[in-house]
Design an enzyme around this catalytic site. Sequence first.
Site, short mmCIF file in Angstrom:
data_model
loop_
_atom_site.label_atom_id
_atom_site.label_comp_id
_atom_site.label_asym_id
_atom_site.label_seq_id
_atom_site.Cartn_x
_atom_site.Cartn_y
_atom_site.Cartn_z
N LEU A 240 34.24 34.04 9.65
CA LEU A 240 35.00 34.39 10.86
C LEU A 240 35.69 35.73 10.58
CD1 LEU A 240 35.55 33.35 13.67
CD2 LEU A 240 37.54 32.14 12.79
N HIS A 241 35.02 36.81 10.95
CA HIS A 241 35.43 38.14 10.47
C HIS A 241 36.73 38.66 11.10
CE1 HIS A 241 31.43 38.44 8.64
NE2 HIS A 241 30.91 38.13 9.81
#
Length: 311
Positions: A240-241
């Site tokens: 989940l950048h």
Amino acid sequence: MARKIIIDTDPGQDDALAILLALASPELDVLGIVAVAGNVPLPLTQNNSLKIAELAGKPETKVYAGACKPLIRPLVTAEEVHGRTGLDGPDLPEPVMKLHKQHGVDFIAETVLREEAGTVTLCVLGPLTNIALALNKAPEIASRIQEIVLMGGGFFEGGNITPTAEFNFYVDPEAAKVVYASGVPIVMMPLDVTHKVLTTAKRIEAFRSLGNKVGDACVAMLEFYERFDEEKYGTDGGPLHDPNVIAYLLKPELYSGRHCNVEIETASELCLGMSVIDWWGVTKRPKNAIVMRDVDHEGFFTLLTERIATL
């Protein structure tokens, strides 16, 4: 006093969660959201930005359209990851909100010049095109920006679109080069951090159990978005950048890294868009970015879930 931020973004499901986290956090004053072409073309990223602001119940949020293509290269997009719309997964209604007429690049420059020097932070979740254009158009903003916190690059982790390049830097390496040469303080969330923040089944279940519309939309986004990375990396959940950028502003103690020199490769065919990070200090080049390497991933997901529960 709330910290003033501008969010520059190319939504993207992970961008969406980053925007939701920011809009759910009273410590942050979101002066505006500026869309850029990246994960999908600009007409979609600007529409997705409006959809997310409405989903958060924040229709007063100012949303602007920025650059529709990189500085000099043709646009590369990532529909195979994010779906045809960039926000595939949930069925979000078409937005009632309208874009502000001003160009996003002008909004960035004028806002930084209008607000007190050193009080505006740029939170960059996509390619750096808008930021480079603003710096090129109004170089005097460089000394007035508090800092740029961005998601991009990678070093020990390599790349995610080529063996050496992370997507945001690969899409517009020339823009990244402008930003890293600007002298603005930079905090960088590379793949080395974001690949430690995985949307495991248990974490998605926590969003599902919130029992609100936003939680349900997050579940739909993450379940669509993670399938690509689960297959690629063989993990339970995908990285989940982008929410790491916002989480860092809220709880910097979740992260650790070091001050390094970072240069962006723009000439090599093999290494285009690579972030060349002097982690070990083997050159005499000036340090221009705080590069994060580690994250308290449990603390990150606790923060994200708690905040999205409030929307």
